[in-house]
Design a protein around this motif. Structure first.
Motif, PDB file in Angstrom:
ATOM      1  N   GLU A 135      19.738  20.381   5.261  1.00  0.00           N
ATOM      2  CA  GLU A 135      19.218  19.782   6.497  1.00  0.00           C
ATOM      3  C   GLU A 135      18.487  18.472   6.197  1.00  0.00           C
ATOM      4  O   GLU A 135      18.656  17.470   6.902  1.00  0.00           O
ATOM      5  CB  GLU A 135      18.287  20.758   7.199  1.00  0.00           C
ATOM      6  CG  GLU A 135      18.993  21.904   7.904  1.00  0.00           C
ATOM      7  CD  GLU A 135      18.033  22.805   8.656  1.00  0.00           C
ATOM      8  OE1 GLU A 135      18.348  23.186   9.791  1.00  0.00           O
ATOM      9  OE2 GLU A 135      16.959  23.138   8.099  1.00  0.00           O
ATOM     10  N   GLU A 136      17.657  18.477   5.161  1.00  0.00           N
ATOM     11  CA  GLU A 136      16.914  17.263   4.783  1.00  0.00           C
ATOM     12  C   GLU A 136      17.865  16.166   4.305  1.00  0.00           C
ATOM     13  O   GLU A 136      17.656  14.985   4.601  1.00  0.00           O
ATOM     14  CB  GLU A 136      15.894  17.600   3.694  1.00  0.00           C
ATOM     15  CG  GLU A 136      14.753  18.483   4.190  1.00  0.00           C
ATOM     16  CD  GLU A 136      13.883  19.010   3.058  1.00  0.00           C
ATOM     17  OE1 GLU A 136      14.174  18.671   1.888  1.00  0.00           O
ATOM     18  OE2 GLU A 136      12.930  19.761   3.339  1.00  0.00           O
ATOM     19  N   SER A 137      18.904  16.569   3.583  1.00  0.00           N
ATOM     20  CA  SER A 137      19.878  15.590   3.092  1.00  0.00           C
ATOM     21  C   SER A 137      20.632  14.945   4.248  1.00  0.00           C
ATOM     22  O   SER A 137      20.876  13.734   4.249  1.00  0.00           O
ATOM     23  CB  SER A 137      20.865  16.262   2.130  1.00  0.00           C
ATOM     24  OG  SER A 137      20.208  16.736   0.975  1.00  0.00           O
TER      25      SER A 137
ATOM     26  N   GLN B  41      17.612  24.422   3.858  1.00  0.00           N
ATOM     27  CA  GLN B  41      16.610  23.377   4.119  1.00  0.00           C
ATOM     28  C   GLN B  41      16.953  22.099   3.366  1.00  0.00           C
ATOM     29  O   GLN B  41      16.802  20.990   3.900  1.00  0.00           O
ATOM     30  CB  GLN B  41      15.224  23.879   3.715  1.00  0.00           C
ATOM     31  CG  GLN B  41      14.689  24.985   4.614  1.00  0.00           C
ATOM     32  CD  GLN B  41      13.383  25.573   4.109  1.00  0.00           C
ATOM     33  OE1 GLN B  41      12.918  25.232   3.015  1.00  0.00           O
ATOM     34  NE2 GLN B  41      12.796  26.465   4.875  1.00  0.00           N
TER      35      GLN B  41
ATOM     36  N   ALA C  67      19.530  14.577   7.329  1.00  0.00           N
ATOM     37  CA  ALA C  67      18.591  13.680   8.021  1.00  0.00           C
ATOM     38  C   ALA C  67      18.472  12.358   7.262  1.00  0.00           C
ATOM     39  O   ALA C  67      18.454  11.272   7.869  1.00  0.00           O
ATOM     40  CB  ALA C  67      17.230  14.350   8.155  1.00  0.00           C
ATOM     41  N   TYR C  68      18.392  12.438   5.936  1.00  0.00           N
ATOM     42  CA  TYR C  68      18.289  11.224   5.110  1.00  0.00           C
ATOM     43  C   TYR C  68      19.543  10.366   5.254  1.00  0.00           C
ATOM     44  O   TYR C  68      19.453   9.139   5.426  1.00  0.00           O
ATOM     45  CB  TYR C  68      18.089  11.617   3.651  1.00  0.00           C
ATOM     46  CG  TYR C  68      18.228  10.464   2.694  1.00  0.00           C
ATOM     47  CD1 TYR C  68      17.198   9.545   2.521  1.00  0.00           C
ATOM     48  CD2 TYR C  68      19.412  10.287   1.974  1.00  0.00           C
ATOM     49  CE1 TYR C  68      17.339   8.472   1.650  1.00  0.00           C
ATOM     50  CE2 TYR C  68      19.561   9.210   1.109  1.00  0.00           C
ATOM     51  CZ  TYR C  68      18.525   8.312   0.947  1.00  0.00           C
ATOM     52  OH  TYR C  68      18.674   7.244   0.095  1.00  0.00           O
TER      53      TYR C  68
END
Length: 204
Positions: free
Chosen positions: A128-130, A125, A132-133
């Motif tokens: 994935e967030e990294s 997770q 997207a950023y």
């Protein structure tokens, strides 16, 4: 002499080597026993992969905490080389490159992690967030670059002209002339305009 010492302690690599050397000299060559001893000496000198992973990983984190992320990257890579199952090293390398704003390299390591990681895990997770950023940051940077390029080019927007008939200064007692106001709008890094509409593109 070496044979007796070997019977007492076969864990001494120097002793194992000297025993193999002595036997090869006495045989004027080699045989399975001599080869076994040579191979044993070599294996005893090979580092334990898990221990090497831990050493390099710990050293990488030490440099990371000291804000020397480039050196940290080098040791994270060494840690992963000794144990390719330690995929957290890949996300750590990606994070280091993200901090350096070298986004393409960061994405490369993050995507390698996703191919090997477990979906739904905290590490997965986080990556994935990294990603997207980073993609949002790259998008904003590209738009800002386009805006800078647009701003560097001469541009006239007729829609920004405003005519004020009869509102000009006559001067010297003459009749008032027309007032013409021309406004040049500087391009924005994120917002654009089409006619009376303001728009902004964002990644989805």
């Amino acid at each position: 002499e070496f044979e007796k010492a070997y019977q007492i302690d076969s864990s001494d690599v120097t002793l194992v080597f000297h025993l193999a050397d002595a036997k090869s000299r006495s045989y004027y060559g080699t045989n399975p026993e001599v080869e076994y001893l040579y191979e044993k000496a070599l294996k005893m000198l090979e580092p334990d992969p898990i221990m090497m992973q831990n050493i390099y990983g710990s050293r990488a984190m030490a440099f990371h905490r000291a804000e020397d992320v480039r050196t940290a990257i080098r040791y994270y890579e060494q840690s992963y080389r000794y144990n390719s199952k330690n995929i957290s090293a890949l996300s750590s390398i990606g994070y280091c490159y993200e901090r350096l704003k070298e986004y393409d390299k960061a994405l490369k390591y993050y995507e390698r992690y996703l191919k090997l990681g477990k979906p739904g895990s905290k590490g997965y997770q986080f990556v994935e967030e990294s990603i997207a950023y980073i993609r949002q940051e790259k998008f904003m940077e590209e738009n800002a670059q386009k805006a800078r390029e647009a701003a560097s080019r001469p541009k006239e927007d007729p829609a920004e002209k405003s005519n004020g008939f009869g509102n000009g200064n006559g001067g010297n007692g003459g009749q008032n002339g027309d007032l013409v106001v021309e406004v040049t709008v500087r391009p924005h890094a994120y917002f654009g305009r089409e006619g009376d509409h303001i728009f902004c593109e964002v990644p989805v």
